[in-house]
Write a protein that holds these residues in place. Structure first.
Motif, PDB file in Angstrom:
ATOM      1  N   LEU A   1       0.822  -1.207   0.000  1.00  0.00           N
ATOM      2  CA  LEU A   1       0.000   0.000   0.000  1.00  0.00           C
ATOM      3  C   LEU A   1       0.856   1.258   0.000  1.00  0.00           C
ATOM      4  O   LEU A   1       0.577   2.213  -0.739  1.00  0.00           O
ATOM      5  CB  LEU A   1      -0.924  -0.004   1.222  1.00  0.00           C
ATOM      6  CG  LEU A   1      -2.064  -1.031   1.212  1.00  0.00           C
ATOM      7  CD1 LEU A   1      -2.803  -1.025   2.538  1.00  0.00           C
ATOM      8  CD2 LEU A   1      -3.025  -0.754   0.062  1.00  0.00           C
ATOM      9  N   GLN A   2       1.896   1.266   0.814  1.00  0.00           N
ATOM     10  CA  GLN A   2       2.725   2.469   0.891  1.00  0.00           C
ATOM     11  C   GLN A   2       3.514   2.698  -0.396  1.00  0.00           C
ATOM     12  O   GLN A   2       3.627   3.826  -0.870  1.00  0.00           O
ATOM     13  CB  GLN A   2       3.676   2.376   2.085  1.00  0.00           C
ATOM     14  CG  GLN A   2       2.994   2.561   3.423  1.00  0.00           C
ATOM     15  CD  GLN A   2       3.964   3.006   4.504  1.00  0.00           C
ATOM     16  OE1 GLN A   2       5.155   2.810   4.414  1.00  0.00           O
ATOM     17  NE2 GLN A   2       3.435   3.616   5.546  1.00  0.00           N
TER      18      GLN A   2
ATOM     19  N   LEU B   1       3.348   5.865  -3.058  1.00  0.00           N
ATOM     20  CA  LEU B   1       4.540   6.588  -3.494  1.00  0.00           C
ATOM     21  C   LEU B   1       4.626   6.636  -5.020  1.00  0.00           C
ATOM     22  O   LEU B   1       4.903   7.686  -5.613  1.00  0.00           O
ATOM     23  CB  LEU B   1       5.790   5.925  -2.909  1.00  0.00           C
ATOM     24  CG  LEU B   1       7.130   6.504  -3.363  1.00  0.00           C
ATOM     25  CD1 LEU B   1       7.287   7.932  -2.856  1.00  0.00           C
ATOM     26  CD2 LEU B   1       8.286   5.631  -2.880  1.00  0.00           C
ATOM     27  N   LEU B   2       4.379   5.499  -5.662  1.00  0.00           N
ATOM     28  CA  LEU B   2       4.442   5.448  -7.121  1.00  0.00           C
ATOM     29  C   LEU B   2       3.360   6.322  -7.750  1.00  0.00           C
ATOM     30  O   LEU B   2       3.586   6.953  -8.797  1.00  0.00           O
ATOM     31  CB  LEU B   2       4.316   4.000  -7.602  1.00  0.00           C
ATOM     32  CG  LEU B   2       5.495   3.088  -7.259  1.00  0.00           C
ATOM     33  CD1 LEU B   2       5.175   1.645  -7.605  1.00  0.00           C
ATOM     34  CD2 LEU B   2       6.759   3.542  -7.997  1.00  0.00           C
ATOM     35  N   GLU B   3       2.188   6.370  -7.141  1.00  0.00           N
ATOM     36  CA  GLU B   3       1.132   7.234  -7.658  1.00  0.00           C
ATOM     37  C   GLU B   3       1.532   8.701  -7.547  1.00  0.00           C
ATOM     38  O   GLU B   3       1.264   9.503  -8.459  1.00  0.00           O
ATOM     39  CB  GLU B   3      -0.172   6.978  -6.899  1.00  0.00           C
ATOM     40  CG  GLU B   3      -1.352   7.822  -7.374  1.00  0.00           C
ATOM     41  CD  GLU B   3      -1.675   7.643  -8.838  1.00  0.00           C
ATOM     42  OE1 GLU B   3      -2.117   8.625  -9.473  1.00  0.00           O
ATOM     43  OE2 GLU B   3      -1.482   6.509  -9.364  1.00  0.00           O
ATOM     44  N   ASP B   4       2.200   9.071  -6.451  1.00  0.00           N
ATOM     45  CA  ASP B   4       2.700  10.439  -6.309  1.00  0.00           C
ATOM     46  C   ASP B   4       3.713  10.759  -7.406  1.00  0.00           C
ATOM     47  O   ASP B   4       3.698  11.855  -7.992  1.00  0.00           O
ATOM     48  CB  ASP B   4       3.353  10.638  -4.938  1.00  0.00           C
ATOM     49  CG  ASP B   4       2.333  10.811  -3.821  1.00  0.00           C
ATOM     50  OD1 ASP B   4       1.122  10.876  -4.137  1.00  0.00           O
ATOM     51  OD2 ASP B   4       2.736  10.853  -2.645  1.00  0.00           O
TER      52      ASP B   4
ATOM     53  N   THR C   1       8.390  12.671   2.583  1.00  0.00           N
ATOM     54  CA  THR C   1       7.848  12.195   3.859  1.00  0.00           C
ATOM     55  C   THR C   1       7.307  10.777   3.710  1.00  0.00           C
ATOM     56  O   THR C   1       7.534   9.913   4.570  1.00  0.00           O
ATOM     57  CB  THR C   1       6.731  13.132   4.351  1.00  0.00           C
ATOM     58  OG1 THR C   1       7.260  14.448   4.519  1.00  0.00           O
ATOM     59  CG2 THR C   1       6.169  12.648   5.684  1.00  0.00           C
ATOM     60  N   LEU C   2       6.586  10.533   2.624  1.00  0.00           N
ATOM     61  CA  LEU C   2       6.073   9.193   2.372  1.00  0.00           C
ATOM     62  C   LEU C   2       7.215   8.224   2.100  1.00  0.00           C
ATOM     63  O   LEU C   2       7.182   7.077   2.543  1.00  0.00           O
ATOM     64  CB  LEU C   2       5.105   9.225   1.190  1.00  0.00           C
ATOM     65  CG  LEU C   2       4.483   7.887   0.775  1.00  0.00           C
ATOM     66  CD1 LEU C   2       3.772   7.220   1.949  1.00  0.00           C
ATOM     67  CD2 LEU C   2       3.525   8.089  -0.389  1.00  0.00           C
ATOM     68  N   MET C   3       8.245   8.690   1.398  1.00  0.00           N
ATOM     69  CA  MET C   3       9.402   7.833   1.132  1.00  0.00           C
ATOM     70  C   MET C   3      10.081   7.431   2.437  1.00  0.00           C
ATOM     71  O   MET C   3      10.479   6.278   2.613  1.00  0.00           O
ATOM     72  CB  MET C   3      10.394   8.592   0.228  1.00  0.00           C
ATOM     73  CG  MET C   3      11.614   7.777  -0.182  1.00  0.00           C
ATOM     74  SD  MET C   3      11.226   6.392  -1.262  1.00  0.00           S
ATOM     75  CE  MET C   3      11.642   5.001  -0.210  1.00  0.00           C
ATOM     76  N   ASP C   4      10.210   8.363   3.353  1.00  0.00           N
ATOM     77  CA  ASP C   4      10.812   8.041   4.653  1.00  0.00           C
ATOM     78  C   ASP C   4       9.955   7.024   5.403  1.00  0.00           C
ATOM     79  O   ASP C   4      10.483   6.120   6.070  1.00  0.00           O
ATOM     80  CB  ASP C   4      10.964   9.310   5.490  1.00  0.00           C
ATOM     81  CG  ASP C   4      11.955  10.291   4.883  1.00  0.00           C
ATOM     82  OD1 ASP C   4      12.788   9.864   4.062  1.00  0.00           O
ATOM     83  OD2 ASP C   4      11.888  11.495   5.232  1.00  0.00           O
ATOM     84  N   SER C   5       8.648   7.163   5.276  1.00  0.00           N
ATOM     85  CA  SER C   5       7.740   6.204   5.913  1.00  0.00           C
ATOM     86  C   SER C   5       7.889   4.824   5.295  1.00  0.00           C
ATOM     87  O   SER C   5       7.861   3.805   5.998  1.00  0.00           O
ATOM     88  CB  SER C   5       6.295   6.693   5.787  1.00  0.00           C
ATOM     89  OG  SER C   5       5.396   5.771   6.360  1.00  0.00           O
ATOM     90  N   VAL C   6       8.063   4.770   3.974  1.00  0.00           N
ATOM     91  CA  VAL C   6       8.279   3.488   3.300  1.00  0.00           C
ATOM     92  C   VAL C   6       9.558   2.830   3.811  1.00  0.00           C
ATOM     93  O   VAL C   6       9.587   1.625   4.090  1.00  0.00           O
ATOM     94  CB  VAL C   6       8.355   3.686   1.773  1.00  0.00           C
ATOM     95  CG1 VAL C   6       8.830   2.417   1.076  1.00  0.00           C
ATOM     96  CG2 VAL C   6       6.990   4.082   1.223  1.00  0.00           C
TER      97      VAL C   6
ATOM     98  N   GLN D   1      11.566  -9.470   1.277  1.00  0.00           N
ATOM     99  CA  GLN D   1      12.942  -9.140   0.934  1.00  0.00           C
ATOM    100  C   GLN D   1      12.998  -8.367  -0.378  1.00  0.00           C
ATOM    101  O   GLN D   1      13.808  -7.450  -0.549  1.00  0.00           O
ATOM    102  CB  GLN D   1      13.786 -10.413   0.841  1.00  0.00           C
ATOM    103  CG  GLN D   1      15.277 -10.161   0.705  1.00  0.00           C
ATOM    104  CD  GLN D   1      15.831  -9.370   1.879  1.00  0.00           C
ATOM    105  OE1 GLN D   1      15.478  -9.602   3.028  1.00  0.00           O
ATOM    106  NE2 GLN D   1      16.698  -8.408   1.588  1.00  0.00           N
ATOM    107  N   ARG D   2      12.106  -8.728  -1.307  1.00  0.00           N
ATOM    108  CA  ARG D   2      12.036  -8.009  -2.576  1.00  0.00           C
ATOM    109  C   ARG D   2      11.620  -6.562  -2.348  1.00  0.00           C
ATOM    110  O   ARG D   2      12.193  -5.636  -2.920  1.00  0.00           O
ATOM    111  CB  ARG D   2      11.043  -8.692  -3.508  1.00  0.00           C
ATOM    112  CG  ARG D   2      10.999  -8.096  -4.912  1.00  0.00           C
ATOM    113  CD  ARG D   2       9.800  -8.610  -5.672  1.00  0.00           C
ATOM    114  NE  ARG D   2       8.576  -7.988  -5.177  1.00  0.00           N
ATOM    115  CZ  ARG D   2       7.355  -8.359  -5.552  1.00  0.00           C
ATOM    116  NH1 ARG D   2       7.201  -9.371  -6.367  1.00  0.00           N
ATOM    117  NH2 ARG D   2       6.296  -7.727  -5.077  1.00  0.00           N
ATOM    118  N   PHE D   3      10.630  -6.360  -1.492  1.00  0.00           N
ATOM    119  CA  PHE D   3      10.188  -5.006  -1.187  1.00  0.00           C
ATOM    120  C   PHE D   3      11.302  -4.204  -0.525  1.00  0.00           C
ATOM    121  O   PHE D   3      11.595  -3.074  -0.935  1.00  0.00           O
ATOM    122  CB  PHE D   3       8.979  -5.048  -0.249  1.00  0.00           C
ATOM    123  CG  PHE D   3       7.659  -5.150  -0.953  1.00  0.00           C
ATOM    124  CD1 PHE D   3       7.179  -4.109  -1.710  1.00  0.00           C
ATOM    125  CD2 PHE D   3       6.890  -6.289  -0.829  1.00  0.00           C
ATOM    126  CE1 PHE D   3       5.958  -4.191  -2.349  1.00  0.00           C
ATOM    127  CE2 PHE D   3       5.668  -6.391  -1.451  1.00  0.00           C
ATOM    128  CZ  PHE D   3       5.206  -5.334  -2.219  1.00  0.00           C
TER     129      PHE D   3
END
Length: 370
Positions: free
Chosen positions: A181-182, A186-189, A221-226, A251-253
């Motif tokens: 989900l996160q 991020l990709l949608e942003d 901010t979202l990237m840091d959360s990811v 692990q892939r994520f």
């Protein structure tokens, strides 16, 4: 003339959250509700019936603290929270045994608790729980004939914390879904930024490119959360037997987080370069705008493939085609900005391809355009 406060209140918009929204939130919290109910009951039963403690209220309280305040924390941090709560109860009770119980004792214990909690970095709900525990310590008298309250309440807190931690491990959140989900958000942003950059090139509006740059910066901010979620969920998959089968997928994520961070940086540089190009009155080739539009579409395909656990074949083809168009359209007279824009589109494609599992050697072959 300023409006009357009551009239201002009357004009305030009503809450947008409907009953259906609250019901949806409640459905999402079934795991939290089950954790809390089972852990508090188990903690109280163990402290009361197995250890023979009276007034074992600190056992369920400690379970609540660990589950609520420890949510989203790493395993080591959660364990430290368990031990910290137990030791805090022990030290607090020893202090109260020395100074007694009363109004000023409550004030002193709460003040010391909040001060120490602040110094060690505890905040938010965890700080509230710490203050509540201090109040209970100072206000609730031990039962007549009970054992040493410092020891019993220390053990109660330890039992409750252990029960809370056990429920976190036995009933963990779905780490793959959380990461999915996160990353998709991020990709949608990123795709929205690319759409806005392409629109700014189409209209020649440098201000629109600046808006896209601001949006790309906000996405950090979202990237840091990811990144934080990636560390947490990987640890959950290692610690919780329920999630062991998801370790390879996680692990892939986790392995793609750095590439996604680089991709977001690429988008920021791209937006900045486009804004600079437009402010200088430069014109990029028409195919460059189309390349950026195709890159936005490619990012959305990549997000869809990520959600359905596909092989990324379609996403990779689209990313490569967008990068090829951006590079091959740079013919004839070019500027530093237009060359940089083409390079950033290629760099973005490379980072997303790398995030999908393409190796460095394969990238060199796939993105080698004449």
């Amino acid at each position: 003339m300023r409006p009357h406060p009551l009239l201002a209140l009357r004009r305030m918009p009503s809450p947008r959250e409907s009953l259906a929204d609250r019901w949806a939130t409640l459905r999402r919290r079934w795991r939290l509700i089950l954790r809390l109910s089972v852990s508090t009951a188990a903690a109280f039963a163990i402290a009361t019936h197995l250890l023979g403690h009276q007034q074992a209220f600190f056992a369920p309280i400690a379970a609540v603290i660990v589950i609520i305040a420890g949510a989203g924390q790493r395993g080591r941090t959660t364990v430290e929270l368990v031990v910290g709560v137990a030791i805090g109860v022990f030290v607090g009770e020893l202090l109260i045994m020395s100074i007694g119980r009363g109004a000023w004792q409550i004030a002193l214990v709460v003040a010391l608790t909040v001060a120490v909690a602040t110094l060690v970095g505890i905040k938010g709900l965890a700080l509230t729980q710490a203050a509540n525990s201090a109040v209970l310590l100072a206000a609730v008298l031990p039962a007549s004939g009970a054992a040493d309250p410092a020891v019993t309440r220390f053990l109660d807190a330890l039992v409750g914390g252990a029960c809370g931690l056990a429920m976190v491990l036995l009933l963990p959140r779905n780490p793959v879904r959380d990461m999915n989900l996160q990353v998709q958000r991020l990709l949608e942003d990123i795709a929205e930024v690319l759409d806005r950059v392409a629109q700014s090139m189409r209209t020649g509006d440098a201000a629109l490119a600046d808006i896209a740059l601001g949006q790309a910066r906000s996405a950090q901010t979202l990237m840091d959360s990811v990144s934080s979620t990636g560390v947490n969920v990987a640890e959950i998959a290692r610690m919780s037997p329920v999630r062991w089968r998801q370790r390879d997928e996680l692990q892939r994520f986790v392995g793609s987080v750095r590439d996604l961070d680089n991709a977001l940086r690429d988008v920021r540089v791209l937006a900045r370069r486009v804004a600079a190009m437009l402010r200088h009155g430069e014109t990029a080739p028409d195919d460059m705008q189309r390349a950026i539009e195709r890159m936005g579409s490619a990012v959305r395909i990549y997000a869809d493939d990520l959600a359905t656990h596909d092989t990324f074949a379609e996403a990779r083809d689209e990313l490569i085609d967008a990068a090829r168009l951006a590079i091959t359209c740079l013919q004839g007279e070019i500027t530093i900005n237009t060359a940089a824009i083409g390079a950033q589109v290629r760099s973005l494609a490379a980072d997303l391809l790398s995030a999908s599992g393409v190796t460095r050697d394969e990238l060199g072959e796939l993105l080698a355009f004449d």
